[in-house]
Design an enzyme around this catalytic site. Sequence first.
Site, PDB file in Angstrom:
ATOM      1  N   HIS A 291       0.835  -1.204   0.000  1.00  0.00           N
ATOM      2  CA  HIS A 291       0.000   0.000   0.000  1.00  0.00           C
ATOM      3  C   HIS A 291       0.869   1.253   0.000  1.00  0.00           C
ATOM      4  O   HIS A 291       0.700   2.154   0.812  1.00  0.00           O
ATOM      5  CB  HIS A 291      -0.979  -0.005   1.193  1.00  0.00           C
ATOM      6  CG  HIS A 291      -2.192  -0.849   0.925  1.00  0.00           C
ATOM      7  ND1 HIS A 291      -3.237  -0.966   1.812  1.00  0.00           N
ATOM      8  CD2 HIS A 291      -2.528  -1.610  -0.145  1.00  0.00           C
ATOM      9  CE1 HIS A 291      -4.151  -1.772   1.289  1.00  0.00           C
ATOM     10  NE2 HIS A 291      -3.744  -2.179   0.118  1.00  0.00           N
ATOM     11  N   HIS A 398     -11.834  -9.089  -1.777  1.00  0.00           N
ATOM     12  CA  HIS A 398     -12.697  -8.379  -0.820  1.00  0.00           C
ATOM     13  C   HIS A 398     -13.874  -7.831  -1.612  1.00  0.00           C
ATOM     14  O   HIS A 398     -13.840  -7.766  -2.846  1.00  0.00           O
ATOM     15  CB  HIS A 398     -11.917  -7.276  -0.091  1.00  0.00           C
ATOM     16  CG  HIS A 398     -11.303  -6.229  -0.979  1.00  0.00           C
ATOM     17  ND1 HIS A 398     -12.011  -5.165  -1.484  1.00  0.00           N
ATOM     18  CD2 HIS A 398     -10.036  -6.091  -1.478  1.00  0.00           C
ATOM     19  CE1 HIS A 398     -11.195  -4.409  -2.224  1.00  0.00           C
ATOM     20  NE2 HIS A 398      -9.997  -4.955  -2.257  1.00  0.00           N
ATOM     21  N   HIS A 405     -13.031  -1.405   0.718  1.00  0.00           N
ATOM     22  CA  HIS A 405     -13.095  -2.730   1.356  1.00  0.00           C
ATOM     23  C   HIS A 405     -14.491  -2.797   1.954  1.00  0.00           C
ATOM     24  O   HIS A 405     -14.703  -2.428   3.105  1.00  0.00           O
ATOM     25  CB  HIS A 405     -12.007  -2.895   2.415  1.00  0.00           C
ATOM     26  CG  HIS A 405     -10.627  -2.866   1.831  1.00  0.00           C
ATOM     27  ND1 HIS A 405      -9.500  -2.679   2.579  1.00  0.00           N
ATOM     28  CD2 HIS A 405     -10.192  -3.019   0.553  1.00  0.00           C
ATOM     29  CE1 HIS A 405      -8.430  -2.701   1.790  1.00  0.00           C
ATOM     30  NE2 HIS A 405      -8.826  -2.906   0.551  1.00  0.00           N
ATOM     31  N   GLU A 422      -7.318 -10.320  -6.772  1.00  0.00           N
ATOM     32  CA  GLU A 422      -6.089  -9.513  -6.848  1.00  0.00           C
ATOM     33  C   GLU A 422      -4.856 -10.202  -6.267  1.00  0.00           C
ATOM     34  O   GLU A 422      -4.264  -9.730  -5.308  1.00  0.00           O
ATOM     35  CB  GLU A 422      -6.293  -8.183  -6.131  1.00  0.00           C
ATOM     36  CG  GLU A 422      -6.863  -8.272  -4.722  1.00  0.00           C
ATOM     37  CD  GLU A 422      -6.903  -6.907  -4.024  1.00  0.00           C
ATOM     38  OE1 GLU A 422      -5.862  -6.222  -4.033  1.00  0.00           O
ATOM     39  OE2 GLU A 422      -7.941  -6.548  -3.466  1.00  0.00           O
TER      40      GLU A 422
HETATM   41  N1  GLY Z   1      -6.602  -0.763  -3.118  1.00  0.00           N
HETATM   42  C1  GLY Z   1      -6.524  -1.540  -1.943  1.00  0.00           C
HETATM   43  C2  GLY Z   1      -6.791  -2.930  -2.227  1.00  0.00           C
HETATM   44  O1  GLY Z   1      -6.538  -3.390  -3.311  1.00  0.00           O
HETATM   45  O2  GLY Z   1      -7.328  -3.640  -1.442  1.00  0.00           O
HETATM   46 MN    MN Z   2      -6.600  -2.155  -5.009  1.00  0.00          MN
HETATM   47 MN    MN Z   3      -8.435  -4.423  -3.531  1.00  0.00          MN
END
Ligand code: GLY
Ligand code: MN
Ligand code: MN
Length: 475
Positions: A291, A398, A405, A422
């Site tokens: 992050h 998520h 989120h 992801e």
């Molecule tokens: N952008 C934060 C995540 O991918 O969870």
């Molecule tokens: Mn993200």
């Molecule tokens: Mn994400």
Amino acid sequence: MTMLRRRFSLLALTASMIGGALPAAAQMPTEAPVRYDPDHLPADFHADRRAAVRAAIPDGAVALVFGAPERQRSNDTNFQYRQDSDFYYLTGSEEPGSALLLVPGGVDVEGRRVEEILFIPPRDPAAEVWTGRRFGIERAEGQLGLQMALDNTKFEEIARRVLSGRTILVEDLPGGVAEGSDLSGQLAVFHEVAGRPDMVDGPPSPNVDTETLRQVLTGLREVKTPAEMERLRRAIDITAEAHREVMRQVQPGWAEYQIEALIEYTFAREGAQYTGFPSIVGSGENSVILHYETNRKVTRPGEVMVIDIGAEVHGYSADVTRTVPVSGRFSPEQRAIYDLVLAAQQAGIDAAVGGAPMQATHAAASRVLLRGMADLELINGPQDTQGLRRFFMHGTSHYIGLDVHDTGFYGALKPGMVITVEPGIYIPEAEDIDPKWWNIGVRIEDDILITDGAPVLLSGNAPRSAEDIEALMGR
Ligand code: GLY
Ligand code: MN
Ligand code: MN
């Protein structure tokens, strides 16, 4: 004519602030609509959500939902205001200093029997000329479709009457609210009536229930309605366009913040109101920081860059990551990791079917990564889950929605849910790793709609394969 009247009002208000009398014509600055953008969620969406919550409230209980407080950035300057997601879901109101009371069965207030009351800041010409038009109670009832809106100055009287002796469903109360700020009076009354002045940190009070409302709202919010999907799809389309803009334009030597600027300019140009979260633009050694939000480094030829971004459209946030070679072509090592992560992601997406556990995407992606990382001799064989965790240390999915989120139970996937898939691989500089792999960070993140049938890739407008990325970058 309009111009003249506005100018007159402005002068009059300035006069009042320095002590002059306010002429009658300036009592209400203007009746222009509070909202100019017609794409807001319709009032009947919020009315329907409130009805669903009321129907789930146990007998004899009421629900009280506070809006988000304003938060100080420095001295007399606040952070840009963001309404609490549950409050917005139930009201459509983005005004600070607000609270919503839901009373199944109804309560008599000012000669009307109502099941829902929105408390909002009163109209105030002097304040509105500084910070913008407020709904006021008439417009809140008409435009937002609330059964009743009241000035929040009436909160104390109504709360004492309605809350006393009943179970009160609340969520976590806004913390850190400054003394004398917009919500502090309402919270003080709540604490007094609920018999729990130290509610935020203290033990539960028998007449305050902090669980049920969250459960009900989570159950509602984890499945998106068609009206929500319209906003979310728009946010995702805009985010994909920002990724394409980067792929079309970026050159080695651009600073990460300049890439961030192009992204956020594109969001605004296309009509998004906010970013759903701070944009992550991490090149080279920053590509392996999950992050990374500092975005100050200058990009160098040969680096990969992780770009994790999301436009927010009327509260709904996209969340899409692309990893691109700064110079326009992946090196053989970068390409090997890229293709592996893409294969893992595709396995995760394929597993995102209605009825499967949320965990299925992570399991599927991890299986592919284990095999691939073993083949590249970066871990000790396809059973080396511990070894993989060194390079892939986060979850795979998520929910997205009003929070990037988003709230959800993380149980079985249901049609109408929207989740991310992801996976990533992040290889740091370390003595036991061949330097040819150092500082290769790859994450590929897409937004997926769960259906009864095949998963729907919502973010496919952002090129995903290495070939498609290189083709768009090959100028
Ligand atoms: N952008 C934060 C995540 O991918 O969870
Ligand atoms: Mn993200
Ligand atoms: Mn994400």
